[in-house]
Write an enzyme that holds these catalytic residues in place. Structure first.
Site, PDB file in Angstrom:
ATOM      1  N   VAL A 195       0.860  -1.178   0.000  1.00 32.22           N
ATOM      2  CA  VAL A 195       0.000   0.000   0.000  1.00 32.22           C
ATOM      3  C   VAL A 195       0.897   1.229   0.000  1.00 32.22           C
ATOM      4  O   VAL A 195       1.717   1.400   0.895  1.00 32.22           O
ATOM      5  CB  VAL A 195      -0.921   0.016   1.241  1.00 32.22           C
ATOM      6  CG1 VAL A 195      -1.759   1.286   1.278  1.00 32.22           C
ATOM      7  CG2 VAL A 195      -1.796  -1.222   1.268  1.00 32.22           C
ATOM      8  N   GLU A 196       0.753   2.047  -1.006  1.00 33.41           N
ATOM      9  CA  GLU A 196       1.519   3.291  -1.092  1.00 33.41           C
ATOM     10  C   GLU A 196       0.533   4.448  -1.014  1.00 33.41           C
ATOM     11  O   GLU A 196      -0.406   4.522  -1.792  1.00 33.41           O
ATOM     12  CB  GLU A 196       2.325   3.331  -2.382  1.00 33.41           C
ATOM     13  CG  GLU A 196       3.351   2.212  -2.422  1.00 33.41           C
ATOM     14  CD  GLU A 196       4.236   2.243  -3.652  1.00 33.41           C
ATOM     15  OE1 GLU A 196       4.238   3.287  -4.350  1.00 33.41           O
ATOM     16  OE2 GLU A 196       4.911   1.251  -3.913  1.00 33.41           O
ATOM     17  N   LEU A 197       0.736   5.332  -0.058  1.00 38.46           N
ATOM     18  CA  LEU A 197      -0.219   6.401   0.198  1.00 38.46           C
ATOM     19  C   LEU A 197       0.148   7.729  -0.444  1.00 38.46           C
ATOM     20  O   LEU A 197      -0.687   8.610  -0.561  1.00 38.46           O
ATOM     21  CB  LEU A 197      -0.371   6.597   1.711  1.00 38.46           C
ATOM     22  CG  LEU A 197      -0.832   5.361   2.469  1.00 38.46           C
ATOM     23  CD1 LEU A 197      -0.851   5.633   3.958  1.00 38.46           C
ATOM     24  CD2 LEU A 197      -2.203   4.923   1.989  1.00 38.46           C
TER      25      LEU A 197
END
Length: 82
Positions: A16-18
């Site tokens: 997960v890259e925010l």
């Protein structure tokens, strides 16, 4: 690594890259958490969806190791553990 794990093991990993900032400053982390908290918690709740259980021998009630599980419409079999 995610693709390998999915294709060759029973493990489904995610990344997960925010944001585009790989190393945000510590002072930015509380805001990042608040901006994404509800979405991340809802995502984690999804672990309870789907099919789960133990594959057992109907006579002995013992678990069956290495049984192949197939689901119609999904082109990826999984195997039970030992």
């Amino acid at each position: 690594m995610n693709d390998f794990s999915y294709l060759h093991t029973n493990c489904f990993e995610i990344t997960v890259e925010l944001s585009c900032d790989k190393f945000p400053h510590a002072s930015e982390l509380p805001a990042e958490w608040e901006n994404n908290r509800e979405s991340l918690l809802l995502f984690m709740e999804q672990v309870h969806r789907g099919i789960k259980g133990v594959v057992r021998d109907s006579d002995t009630e013992q678990g069956i190791p290495n049984a192949i599980i197939s689901v119609d419409g999904i082109n990826h079999d999984v195997r039970t553990g030992t």
